[in-house]
Each structure stands twice: as C-alpha cells, then as structure tokens.
Scaffold this active site. Structure first.
Site, PDB file in Angstrom:
ATOM      1  N   ARG A  21       0.865  -1.193   0.000  1.00 18.70           N
ATOM      2  CA  ARG A  21       0.000   0.000   0.000  1.00 18.70           C
ATOM      3  C   ARG A  21       0.899   1.240   0.000  1.00 18.70           C
ATOM      4  O   ARG A  21       1.943   1.262   0.654  1.00 18.70           O
ATOM      5  CB  ARG A  21      -0.917   0.029   1.224  1.00 18.70           C
ATOM      6  CG  ARG A  21      -1.913   1.191   1.140  1.00 18.70           C
ATOM      7  CD  ARG A  21      -2.830   1.296   2.353  1.00 18.70           C
ATOM      8  NE  ARG A  21      -3.618   2.526   2.257  1.00 18.70           N
ATOM      9  CZ  ARG A  21      -4.040   3.236   3.285  1.00 18.70           C
ATOM     10  NH1 ARG A  21      -3.758   2.847   4.522  1.00 18.70           N
ATOM     11  NH2 ARG A  21      -4.736   4.342   3.101  1.00 18.70           N
ATOM     12  N   HIS A  22       0.500   2.262  -0.736  1.00 17.01           N
ATOM     13  CA  HIS A  22       1.282   3.496  -0.818  1.00 17.01           C
ATOM     14  C   HIS A  22       1.524   4.110   0.553  1.00 17.01           C
ATOM     15  O   HIS A  22       0.813   3.825   1.526  1.00 17.01           O
ATOM     16  CB  HIS A  22       0.552   4.517  -1.707  1.00 17.01           C
ATOM     17  CG  HIS A  22      -0.779   4.944  -1.156  1.00 17.01           C
ATOM     18  ND1 HIS A  22      -0.909   5.887  -0.158  1.00 17.01           N
ATOM     19  CD2 HIS A  22      -2.034   4.541  -1.460  1.00 17.01           C
ATOM     20  CE1 HIS A  22      -2.188   6.051   0.138  1.00 17.01           C
ATOM     21  NE2 HIS A  22      -2.902   5.241  -0.641  1.00 17.01           N
ATOM     22  N   GLY A  23       2.524   4.984   0.637  1.00 16.68           N
ATOM     23  CA  GLY A  23       2.800   5.707   1.869  1.00 16.68           C
ATOM     24  C   GLY A  23       1.717   6.722   2.196  1.00 16.68           C
ATOM     25  O   GLY A  23       0.822   7.000   1.387  1.00 16.68           O
ATOM     26  N   GLU A  24       1.813   7.280   3.376  1.00 20.26           N
ATOM     27  CA  GLU A  24       0.791   8.205   3.873  1.00 20.26           C
ATOM     28  C   GLU A  24       0.745   9.497   3.063  1.00 20.26           C
ATOM     29  O   GLU A  24       1.763   9.990   2.579  1.00 20.26           O
ATOM     30  CB  GLU A  24       1.075   8.538   5.333  1.00 20.26           C
ATOM     31  CG  GLU A  24       0.004   9.396   5.997  1.00 20.26           C
ATOM     32  CD  GLU A  24       0.351   9.711   7.441  1.00 20.26           C
ATOM     33  OE1 GLU A  24       0.152   8.828   8.287  1.00 20.26           O
ATOM     34  OE2 GLU A  24       0.821  10.836   7.702  1.00 20.26           O
ATOM     35  N   TYR A  27      -4.060  13.688   2.832  1.00 21.36           N
ATOM     36  CA  TYR A  27      -5.472  13.295   2.860  1.00 21.36           C
ATOM     37  C   TYR A  27      -5.689  12.200   3.903  1.00 21.36           C
ATOM     38  O   TYR A  27      -6.686  12.214   4.633  1.00 21.36           O
ATOM     39  CB  TYR A  27      -5.928  12.813   1.480  1.00 21.36           C
ATOM     40  CG  TYR A  27      -6.220  13.919   0.503  1.00 21.36           C
ATOM     41  CD1 TYR A  27      -7.527  14.216   0.132  1.00 21.36           C
ATOM     42  CD2 TYR A  27      -5.196  14.670  -0.071  1.00 21.36           C
ATOM     43  CE1 TYR A  27      -7.806  15.221  -0.778  1.00 21.36           C
ATOM     44  CE2 TYR A  27      -5.458  15.681  -0.973  1.00 21.36           C
ATOM     45  CZ  TYR A  27      -6.761  15.953  -1.316  1.00 21.36           C
ATOM     46  OH  TYR A  27      -7.033  16.957  -2.208  1.00 21.36           O
ATOM     47  N   GLU A  97      -7.287   3.223  -6.722  1.00 21.25           N
ATOM     48  CA  GLU A  97      -8.284   3.098  -5.659  1.00 21.25           C
ATOM     49  C   GLU A  97      -9.693   3.136  -6.271  1.00 21.25           C
ATOM     50  O   GLU A  97      -9.871   3.557  -7.425  1.00 21.25           O
ATOM     51  CB  GLU A  97      -8.102   4.261  -4.658  1.00 21.25           C
ATOM     52  CG  GLU A  97      -9.045   4.263  -3.466  1.00 21.25           C
ATOM     53  CD  GLU A  97      -8.934   3.007  -2.621  1.00 21.25           C
ATOM     54  OE1 GLU A  97      -9.594   2.008  -3.005  1.00 21.25           O
ATOM     55  OE2 GLU A  97      -8.234   3.028  -1.594  1.00 21.25           O
TER      56      GLU A  97
END
Length: 232
Positions: A21-24, A27, A97
């Site tokens: 999963r992508h980093g923070e 948003y 997403e």
C-alpha cells in the site's frame, strides 16, 4: 525438499506478488476520502516508502514493479524501484483506488451531511451499488483489479513481482485469495502483503498480510485514515 507446489530444480508453479500500500498522504492524515484524487505523499509517507524500499532491496530480487498511476502510489513505487535497482515502473489505472464519485475530497462527517445518498450507498453492504458522481461499485473495483493480477500471473510465473496500490484494491485482492470476505483491521500505509497465484490462475493464496515490521523507526500510524471498509 522442494516447497509445496514446486518441482525440484524448476521454477515455482506460481507467481509471487509483493503488494504494497502506498505511503501516507495529507489526505490520510486529515481523514479525507481520496478515491481518484491525485494526492502526493507527505513527509511521513516518503519516509515510509524509503523504509519499505530498503526492506525489499534486501529480499529476493523482484522481476518488475507495477503501480497504480495515481501519484501517491507511483511515487512510492519509484522509490522502491530505485532502491531495488529495477528499471522502470509500469503504471496501470486498473490498480487505482475505488472511484468514490461525489464523496471524493470530503471527510466522512462532511460526506454524511452534504452527500447523504452517496454516503449511504458507500457504506451499503451491497456490492453492486455505484456511487453517484461517477463512482464505482465494489464489484467493479473487484473485477478490474483481480483481472489484472490474473493477467500478470500468466506473464510472471516463477517470478516475484512488486505491486504498489491502495487500501481498497488490497481488500478486494484479499477477498479473492481468502475464504474471508475482508481482512481484519486496517491495511496500513506501506504495509507488505504477499499473494501467490497458480499457473492456471485458479488458486490464490495469502502468504503474508499487513506486515509493517519495517516501519519501526518511521512508524505505522495507528490512526491514519484509509485501508478499511469506510475509507478510500
């Protein structure tokens, strides 16, 4: 002895997908629904991307990297590619997403007030419900991401492949690979998840899920928004 599903002296009869999963993003930090909004990583997200990249660079060599074309995933993927010395990242919109229609850019609280119909459909247990404003149903999301992985499994039998994507996509891949409808808890930013897909693409199996052991220094934000069934 050869591992299960593997003949001695031959390549494994499955494709191994290391799904990150992508980093923070800001948003995520401010608990805003992103969907297809093209947000970038924040400073914590970049640190998380570097940490997961460092981890993967020390593991079995990966053949290639595929990523969602949304910036937060693509940026994470390019950091991983650089660390793992993999040339190029293949960007594919099928790894995006879920499109959240009228809810994109709103907090859940604001969505409930401003877009009550879309909010209700978003939280509905019915998987065929599209979200007003061009949003997708869960069935549509499931179809596009699982079809892509099966296509990639056919191309990469016996290889290890990195996929960088989003929480909603990961939940659907889990659903396909597991007898459970959804994983327990959140899928955290920069987590490592491993799925094997057999040569005929019929058999999916989960070999690791939600591993954030590489984030001990940067931290896996327990309160970060995203990765559950009420986010995107």
């Amino acid at each position: 002895m050869a591992a299960a599903g593997e003949c001695k002296g031959s390549a494994p009869a499955f494709a191994e997908f290391v799904i990150v999963r992508h980093g923070e993003t800001s948003y995520n930090a401010f608990r805003i629904l992103q969907g297809h909004i093209d947000s970038e990583l924040n400073n914590i997200g970049r640190q998380q991307a570097v940490a997961v990249a460092s981890r993967l660079s020390k593991e079995t060599k990966c053949a290639c990297i595929y990523s969602s074309d949304l910036q937060r995933a693509a940026e994470t993927a390019h950091i991983i590619a650089s660390s793992c010395k993999i040339t190029g990242v293949v960007l594919d919109p099928s790894l995006r997403e879920r499109h959240l229609g009228d809810l994109q850019g709103l907090t859940l609280r604001d969505a409930q007030k401003q877009k009550p119909k879309a909010y209700k459909l978003f939280l509905s247990s019915r998987r065929d419900q599209e979200i007003p404003g061009g949003g997708e149903s869960l069935n549509q999301l499931h179809g596009r991401c699982t079809s892509l992985l099966e296509e990639l499994a056919g191309k990469h039998q016996g290889e290890r492949v990195i996929i960088v994507t989003h929480g909603g996509v990961l939940r659907e891949l889990y659903r396909r690979a597991s007898s459970m409808a959804s994983p327990e808890g959140k899928i955290k930013n920069a987590s490592v998840n491993i799925i094997h897909i057999s040569e005929n693409c019929r058999n999916w199996s989960i070999h690791k899920w939600g591993d954030v052991s590489h984030l001990e220094e940067t931290g896996a934000n327990e309160d970060a928004f995203g990765g559950d069934n009420a986010s995107g």
